[in-house]
Design a protein around this motif. Structure first.
Motif, PDB file in Angstrom:
ATOM      1  N   UNK A   1     -26.846  16.460  32.943  1.00 57.49           N
ATOM      2  CA  UNK A   1     -25.699  15.678  32.451  1.00 57.49           C
ATOM      3  C   UNK A   1     -25.088  16.242  31.168  1.00 57.49           C
ATOM      4  N   UNK A   2     -24.826  17.543  31.169  1.00 56.45           N
ATOM      5  CA  UNK A   2     -24.197  18.169  30.003  1.00 56.45           C
ATOM      6  C   UNK A   2     -22.684  18.035  30.101  1.00 56.45           C
ATOM      7  N   UNK A   3     -22.006  18.070  28.953  1.00 58.23           N
ATOM      8  CA  UNK A   3     -20.539  18.095  28.963  1.00 58.23           C
ATOM      9  C   UNK A   3     -20.088  19.523  29.257  1.00 58.23           C
ATOM     10  N   UNK A   4     -19.335  19.685  30.335  1.00 55.59           N
ATOM     11  CA  UNK A   4     -18.969  21.031  30.784  1.00 55.59           C
ATOM     12  C   UNK A   4     -18.023  21.757  29.844  1.00 55.59           C
ATOM     13  N   UNK A   5     -17.298  20.999  29.011  1.00 54.58           N
ATOM     14  CA  UNK A   5     -16.323  21.625  28.118  1.00 54.58           C
ATOM     15  C   UNK A   5     -16.947  22.107  26.806  1.00 54.58           C
ATOM     16  N   UNK A   6     -18.235  21.892  26.648  1.00 55.45           N
ATOM     17  CA  UNK A   6     -18.910  22.275  25.391  1.00 55.45           C
ATOM     18  C   UNK A   6     -19.993  23.301  25.671  1.00 55.45           C
ATOM     19  N   UNK A   7     -20.297  24.121  24.666  1.00 53.36           N
ATOM     20  CA  UNK A   7     -21.428  25.043  24.799  1.00 53.36           C
ATOM     21  C   UNK A   7     -22.725  24.223  24.793  1.00 53.36           C
ATOM     22  N   UNK A   8     -23.813  24.906  25.126  1.00 54.12           N
ATOM     23  CA  UNK A   8     -25.127  24.251  25.099  1.00 54.12           C
ATOM     24  C   UNK A   8     -25.391  23.710  23.686  1.00 54.12           C
ATOM     25  N   UNK A   9     -25.149  24.537  22.681  1.00 57.21           N
ATOM     26  CA  UNK A   9     -25.417  24.117  21.287  1.00 57.21           C
ATOM     27  C   UNK A   9     -24.559  22.908  20.911  1.00 57.21           C
ATOM     28  N   UNK A  10     -23.296  22.919  21.310  1.00 54.39           N
ATOM     29  CA  UNK A  10     -22.405  21.794  20.975  1.00 54.39           C
ATOM     30  C   UNK A  10     -22.861  20.519  21.674  1.00 54.39           C
ATOM     31  N   UNK A  11     -23.374  20.648  22.900  1.00 59.39           N
ATOM     32  CA  UNK A  11     -23.901  19.489  23.622  1.00 59.39           C
ATOM     33  C   UNK A  11     -25.055  18.845  22.852  1.00 59.39           C
ATOM     34  N   UNK A  12     -25.933  19.687  22.303  1.00 57.54           N
ATOM     35  CA  UNK A  12     -27.116  19.163  21.598  1.00 57.54           C
ATOM     36  C   UNK A  12     -26.721  18.595  20.233  1.00 57.54           C
ATOM     37  N   UNK A  13     -25.730  19.232  19.603  1.00 55.02           N
ATOM     38  CA  UNK A  13     -25.295  18.770  18.273  1.00 55.02           C
ATOM     39  C   UNK A  13     -24.553  17.433  18.339  1.00 55.02           C
ATOM     40  N   UNK A  14     -23.960  17.141  19.496  1.00 55.49           N
ATOM     41  CA  UNK A  14     -23.092  15.963  19.609  1.00 55.49           C
ATOM     42  C   UNK A  14     -23.743  14.652  19.152  1.00 55.49           C
ATOM     43  N   UNK A  15     -24.938  14.294  19.682  1.00 56.28           N
ATOM     44  CA  UNK A  15     -25.527  13.023  19.211  1.00 56.28           C
ATOM     45  C   UNK A  15     -25.846  13.024  17.727  1.00 56.28           C
ATOM     46  N   UNK A  16     -26.200  14.189  17.184  1.00 55.50           N
ATOM     47  CA  UNK A  16     -26.503  14.266  15.743  1.00 55.50           C
ATOM     48  C   UNK A  16     -25.241  14.040  14.922  1.00 55.50           C
ATOM     49  N   UNK A  17     -24.128  14.601  15.390  1.00 59.92           N
ATOM     50  CA  UNK A  17     -22.864  14.418  14.658  1.00 59.92           C
ATOM     51  C   UNK A  17     -22.383  12.975  14.763  1.00 59.92           C
ATOM     52  N   UNK A  18     -22.615  12.370  15.937  1.00 57.48           N
ATOM     53  CA  UNK A  18     -22.124  11.003  16.152  1.00 57.48           C
ATOM     54  C   UNK A  18     -22.912   9.962  15.378  1.00 57.48           C
ATOM     55  N   UNK A  19     -24.210  10.229  15.156  1.00 61.04           N
ATOM     56  CA  UNK A  19     -25.077   9.178  14.609  1.00 61.04           C
ATOM     57  C   UNK A  19     -25.578   9.447  13.202  1.00 61.04           C
ATOM     58  N   UNK A  20     -25.045  10.465  12.520  1.00 62.66           N
ATOM     59  CA  UNK A  20     -25.575  10.725  11.174  1.00 62.66           C
ATOM     60  C   UNK A  20     -24.539  11.404  10.295  1.00 62.66           C
TER      61      UNK A  20
END
Lengths: 297, 115
Positions: free
Chosen positions: A113-132
């Motif tokens: 369930x990755x976001x296809x428009x983002x790189x692997x790294x951006x996918x993993x960073x997303x929750x960290x950016x959203x919640x902190x």
């Protein structure tokens, strides 16, 4: 909700407590069908509970109820975590309470369930950016740590479309663990993976559980994997809990000849665990229907 | 003792070393403050920066990320970063990420200062 008692035992220290859960769907004629019925069990801190059962037994429905994607008609689902020591029934919870609970768990979906428009790294960073409000340089380091754990560091700048199925799943696991969840839900983590990748995912599940006390609920069909990772197992059959117990109990049932098992339930579990085509499982669900069709048309 | 926030117990100088003692839960909510404190400590370029984790009960990946970022800063000016008094739980976080291979980890503050 039914009038039955659906609160967990106060003395029990659980992470998740499922009480008398029932989920109904409508059949083709619009009649209600209980796909989950009277489901009751607890999940304890740091343990790995494997949920098993044949296709259509209700495993996925149960998982979707636990993560709040489906709303059951009866019962309760209580969460009790490090940051929320008072049990919260997610079926009665306010939206902000539900969001707090959701922040404490991660989910590895079958596809990653990755976001296809983002790189692997951006996918993993997303929750960290959203919640902190953590500094971007630190988020970048955390992404690297998470990718290293799942052996995906060489793929950090790739797009999901460039990854194999196993790589997507490993990237999905890195994202599921980005916020250091207390609880991880896995939906068929080994499905479609080669044996080496499957064993690597299993090792990571065990590591997270034993070293960091992450509580895991794993829905799987893969018996080798199930017996590697499980502390306890629960077997569902036609929407009900057939048996819940420590892994050793299921190993005993698996390794005992059917005629020496105590009852029909154990023979059914034995058939499932050994992948045999003949036994009570198929007698009940398959052959009798076939025989009925032959006889009555 | 200088009480700065609820994750910082104490900052003091001892010879060429600066000792920062943290406490409580070093998690997503608290790492920005911890990062700020450690960056400030680095600005004085102490020969040895000792981070005492004796009173840290929990550390998440953002806490680890903060220590890695500080490790790079200290290496940048050819100093040494030393960690001490890791609880079993905190040590496990280092082990599962294999960071225990890169950090100087000591049982006590005295060892971290004298090694």
């Amino acid at each position: 909700m039914s009038g039955m008692r659906v609160v967990p035992e106060e003395s029990q220290k659980f992470v998740i407590s499922v009480r008398q859960l029932a989920k109904l769907f409508a059949d083709q004629q619009g009649r209600p069908v209980r796909v989950l019925d009277d489901i009751t069990f607890d999940v304890y801190p740091g343990e790995t509970l494997v949920v098993m059962g044949g296709s259509g037994c209700g495993k996925s429905t149960l998982l979707n109820c636990l993560i709040g994607e489906l709303r059951p008609e009866e019962g309760g689902i209580f969460y009790q975590t490090r940051v929320m020591p008072q049990p919260i029934n997610i079926l009665d919870a306010r939206e902000e309470q539900l969001n707090e609970v959701r922040k404490r768990f991660g989910i590895l979906f079958q596809s990653g369930a990755l976001f296809n428009s983002m790189t692997v790294a951006e996918n993993i960073a997303l929750p960290l950016k959203e919640h902190s409000y953590v500094d971007p340089s630190i988020i970048d380091i955390v992404v690297t740590l998470k990718l290293q754990q799942v052996h995906m560091l060489p793929h950090r700048d790739k797009m999901p479309a460039q990854l194999s199925g196993g790589q997507k799943k490993r990237a999905g696991l890195a994202r599921a663990t980005a916020l250091d969840p207390e609880i991880l839900f896995y939906d068929e983590p080994s499905a479609g993976l080669d044996p080496v990748t499957s064993a690597a995912i299993d090792e990571l599940i065990i590591d997270l559980s034993k070293k960091l006390s992450v509580t895991s609920v794993v829905v799987t069909h893969e018996m080798d994997s199930a017996f590697r990772i499980a502390d306890r197992m629960v077997m569902l059959d036609r929407g009900r809990v057939l048996r819940i117990g420590p892994r050793g109990e299921f190993e005993r049932i698996r390794d005992t000849a059917p005629e020496r098992l105590a009852d029909e339930d154990e023979r059914l579990i034995h058939q499932f665990l050994n992948g045999k085509t003949e036994g009570p499982l198929t007698d009940a669900a398959g052959m009798s229907e076939y025989e009925k069709w032959i006889v009555t048309g | 003792m200088t009480q700065v926030d609820n994750t910082l117990n104490d900052i003091r100088r001892q010879g060429n070393a600066t000792i920062v003692a943290l406490s409580g839960e070093v998690d997503l909510h608290r790492t920005p403050a911890v990062h700020k404190t450690l960056v400030q400590a680095c600005e004085q370029h102490p020969e040895r920066l000792v981070v005492n984790l004796k009173d840290v009960s929990y550390m998440d990946s953002s806490g680890l990320g903060t220590l890695v970022e500080v490790f790079r800063r200290v290496n940048g000016y050819h100093g040494t970063l030393a960690l001490c008094h890791l609880s079993t739980r905190v040590r496990s976080v280092f082990e599962i990420t294999k960071l225990d291979r890169f950090f100087n980890i000591y049982a006590t503050e005295e060892e971290a200062l004298s090694a």
